[in-house]
Design a protein around this motif. Structure first.
Motif, short mmCIF file in Angstrom:
data_model
loop_
_atom_site.label_atom_id
_atom_site.label_comp_id
_atom_site.label_asym_id
_atom_site.label_seq_id
_atom_site.Cartn_x
_atom_site.Cartn_y
_atom_site.Cartn_z
N LEU A 210 0.82 -1.21 0.00
CA LEU A 210 0.00 0.00 0.00
C LEU A 210 0.86 1.26 0.00
CD1 LEU A 210 -2.96 0.87 -0.02
CD2 LEU A 210 -2.85 1.01 2.48
N VAL A 211 2.01 1.18 0.63
CA VAL A 211 2.90 2.33 0.68
C VAL A 211 3.32 2.78 -0.72
CG1 VAL A 211 4.99 0.90 0.90
CG2 VAL A 211 4.98 3.24 1.80
N LEU A 212 3.34 1.85 -1.67
CA LEU A 212 3.71 2.20 -3.04
C LEU A 212 2.68 3.12 -3.69
CD1 LEU A 212 4.96 -1.30 -4.29
CD2 LEU A 212 6.35 0.63 -3.50
N TYR A 213 1.41 2.91 -3.33
CA TYR A 213 0.33 3.75 -3.88
C TYR A 213 0.35 5.13 -3.23
CZ TYR A 213 -1.11 -0.66 -5.85
OH TYR A 213 -1.10 -1.85 -6.55
N GLN A 214 0.75 5.15 -1.95
CA GLN A 214 0.91 6.44 -1.29
C GLN A 214 2.05 7.23 -1.95
OE1 GLN A 214 1.20 5.91 3.03
NE2 GLN A 214 -0.05 4.08 2.89
N LYS A 215 3.15 6.55 -2.24
CA LYS A 215 4.27 7.19 -2.92
C LYS A 215 3.86 7.61 -4.34
CE LYS A 215 8.07 4.98 -0.43
NZ LYS A 215 9.25 4.08 -0.52
N GLY A 216 3.01 6.79 -4.96
CA GLY A 216 2.54 7.13 -6.30
C GLY A 216 1.78 8.45 -6.30
N ILE A 217 0.95 8.68 -5.28
CA ILE A 217 0.20 9.93 -5.18
C ILE A 217 1.13 11.10 -4.88
CG2 ILE A 217 -1.59 11.16 -3.87
CD1 ILE A 217 -2.92 8.44 -3.37
N TYR B 169 -10.50 0.29 6.88
CA TYR B 169 -11.03 1.64 6.64
C TYR B 169 -10.15 2.72 7.27
CZ TYR B 169 -14.00 5.71 6.64
OH TYR B 169 -14.47 6.98 6.46
N ALA B 170 -9.56 2.43 8.43
CA ALA B 170 -8.71 3.41 9.09
C ALA B 170 -7.53 3.79 8.21
CB ALA B 170 -8.21 2.86 10.43
N THR B 171 -7.00 2.81 7.48
CA THR B 171 -5.88 3.08 6.57
C THR B 171 -6.31 3.97 5.43
OG1 THR B 171 -4.89 0.93 7.11
CG2 THR B 171 -4.14 2.01 5.10
N LEU B 172 -7.47 3.67 4.87
CA LEU B 172 -8.00 4.50 3.79
C LEU B 172 -8.23 5.93 4.28
CD1 LEU B 172 -9.32 4.61 0.87
CD2 LEU B 172 -11.49 4.27 2.06
N LYS B 173 -8.83 6.04 5.45
CA LYS B 173 -9.19 7.35 6.00
C LYS B 173 -7.95 8.18 6.34
CE LYS B 173 -11.55 9.35 10.01
NZ LYS B 173 -12.39 9.05 11.20
N ASN B 174 -6.94 7.55 6.92
CA ASN B 174 -5.78 8.28 7.43
C ASN B 174 -4.61 8.39 6.45
OD1 ASN B 174 -7.05 8.65 9.98
ND2 ASN B 174 -6.44 6.59 10.58
N ILE C 295 -7.15 9.14 1.81
CA ILE C 295 -8.06 10.28 1.62
C ILE C 295 -7.35 11.62 1.81
CG2 ILE C 295 -10.09 11.47 2.57
CD1 ILE C 295 -11.43 8.77 2.90
N PRO C 296 -6.54 11.80 2.87
CA PRO C 296 -5.84 13.09 3.01
C PRO C 296 -4.91 13.40 1.83
CG PRO C 296 -5.79 11.87 5.08
CD PRO C 296 -6.32 10.93 4.05
N ARG C 297 -4.27 12.36 1.28
CA ARG C 297 -3.38 12.57 0.14
C ARG C 297 -4.15 13.01 -1.10
NH1 ARG C 297 -0.24 9.00 3.14
NH2 ARG C 297 2.02 9.39 2.94
N LEU C 298 -5.30 12.38 -1.30
CA LEU C 298 -6.12 12.75 -2.46
C LEU C 298 -6.61 14.20 -2.35
CD1 LEU C 298 -8.21 9.46 -2.78
CD2 LEU C 298 -6.50 10.29 -4.41
N LEU C 299 -7.04 14.58 -1.16
CA LEU C 299 -7.52 15.94 -0.95
C LEU C 299 -6.39 16.97 -1.11
CD1 LEU C 299 -9.87 15.32 2.11
CD2 LEU C 299 -10.56 15.80 -0.24
N LYS C 300 -5.23 16.63 -0.57
CA LYS C 300 -4.08 17.53 -0.67
C LYS C 300 -3.67 17.72 -2.14
CE LYS C 300 0.71 18.07 0.88
NZ LYS C 300 1.83 17.46 1.66
N LEU C 301 -3.62 16.61 -2.88
CA LEU C 301 -3.23 16.69 -4.29
C LEU C 301 -4.25 17.49 -5.10
CD1 LEU C 301 -1.32 15.87 -6.57
CD2 LEU C 301 -2.63 13.74 -6.80
N SER C 302 -5.54 17.34 -4.77
CA SER C 302 -6.57 18.06 -5.52
C SER C 302 -6.41 19.57 -5.38
CB SER C 302 -7.97 17.64 -5.05
OG SER C 302 -8.23 18.12 -3.74
N LEU D 227 -12.76 10.12 -4.78
CA LEU D 227 -13.45 10.30 -3.49
C LEU D 227 -14.91 9.88 -3.57
CD1 LEU D 227 -11.95 13.74 -2.43
CD2 LEU D 227 -11.60 11.56 -1.26
N SER D 228 -15.55 10.20 -4.68
CA SER D 228 -16.98 9.83 -4.82
C SER D 228 -17.17 8.33 -4.87
CB SER D 228 -17.57 10.48 -6.07
OG SER D 228 -17.03 9.91 -7.24
N SER D 229 -16.12 7.58 -5.26
CA SER D 229 -16.23 6.11 -5.30
C SER D 229 -16.25 5.51 -3.89
CB SER D 229 -15.06 5.51 -6.10
OG SER D 229 -13.84 5.64 -5.41
N PHE D 230 -15.91 6.31 -2.86
CA PHE D 230 -15.93 5.83 -1.47
C PHE D 230 -17.27 6.07 -0.80
CE2 PHE D 230 -11.22 7.38 -1.39
CZ PHE D 230 -10.85 6.32 -2.21
#
Length: 251
Positions: A25-32, A56-61, A64-71, A87-90
């Motif tokens: 999962l860390v690879l997707y975080q680095k990807g963002i 869910y806690a991993t997704l939330k913490n 989601i914050p990375r997606l919002l920051k990038l947007s 985000l709408s897919s969640f």
């Protein structure tokens, strides 16, 4: 990194979800976070395929914050739209507090950062996916202001603007219906309370066994009745004596 993310479907088949979450999962975080729009876009597109499977806690913490920051930070319009669409897919499993306290404020900022019609429609799509999480007051105070901003700031086509106004009218009608029903229920409840008060006030007052004033009053009434009876009895006896005296004198 791009190739690893590109083959996510294969990793999900070969690796159980717990290992995937702890090691990959860390690879997707680095990807963002990497700053390369091509990798970022791919990572964002892939995330919905496993978002519901991880904790869910991993997704939330973590995501989601990375997606919002990038947007908010990216200068690439297509990435911004990808973030919001992701985000709408969640919407089927995200918690309401995250949406109200984190997602919606970000969407409000985006309305002013990017007034492009495509971005505006992406925001509307995301808002619609979360509507079930809001009560009528929240719709009026948190959602409608965003939509009204969009309606005046967004560079929409005629059809897109019509879609925005349709949603605004739909929410106003929903607020109207909900609030009218609430006020009707409150009025009915108040009427029932008044009816009960009226019925209680029309009933004879029951004697309270602890009401000493009431008992003193009743005792006074009893004493007065006894006194009147004694006086009447004495008067009758005196009258009887006078009659007997007259009879004796006549004899």
């Amino acid at each position: 990194l791009y190739i690893i993310i590109q083959h996510t479907e294969l990793w999900l088949k070969l690796v159980d979800m717990q290992d995937f979450q702890s090691t990959m999962l860390v690879l997707y975080q680095k990807g963002i976070d990497c700053g390369v729009s091509k990798i970022q876009g791919l990572a964002i597109d892939i995330i919905p395929t496993f978002a519901k499977k991880i904790e869910y806690a991993t997704l939330k913490n973590a995501l989601i914050p990375r997606l919002l920051k990038l947007s908010l930070s990216t200068a690439v319009a297509s990435l911004r739209i990808k973030c919001i669409d992701c985000l709408s897919s969640f919407s089927s499993f995200v918690d309401s507090l995250t949406v109200k306290n984190v997602v919606i404020p970000t969407l409000e900022k985006l309305c002013r950062i990017d007034t492009d019609g495509k971005m505006g429609m992406s925001i509307i799509k995301t808002i619609e996916s979360f509507l079930k999480l809001f009560n009528s007051r929240e719709l009026a105070t948190k959602i409608l202001p965003i939509l009204l901003d969009l309606s005046t700031l967004g560079q929409f086509t005629k059809k897109q603007f019509a879609d925005v106004m349709t949603l605004i009218k739909k929410l106003i009608e929903l607020i109207d219906t909900t609030r009218s029903r609430e006020l009707h229920d409150i009025a009915e409840s108040n009427e029932k309370v008044e009816e009960v008060k009226e019925k209680l006030s029309s009933k004879p007052k029951e004697i309270d066994p602890n009401d000493q004033d009431m008992f003193d009053f009743l005792n006074q009434l009893g004493s007065k009745d006894k006194k009147d009876t004694d006086l009447k009895k004495d008067s009758n006896q005196e009258e009887k004596k006078r009659v007997e005296g007259r009879i004796q004198r006549k004899r």
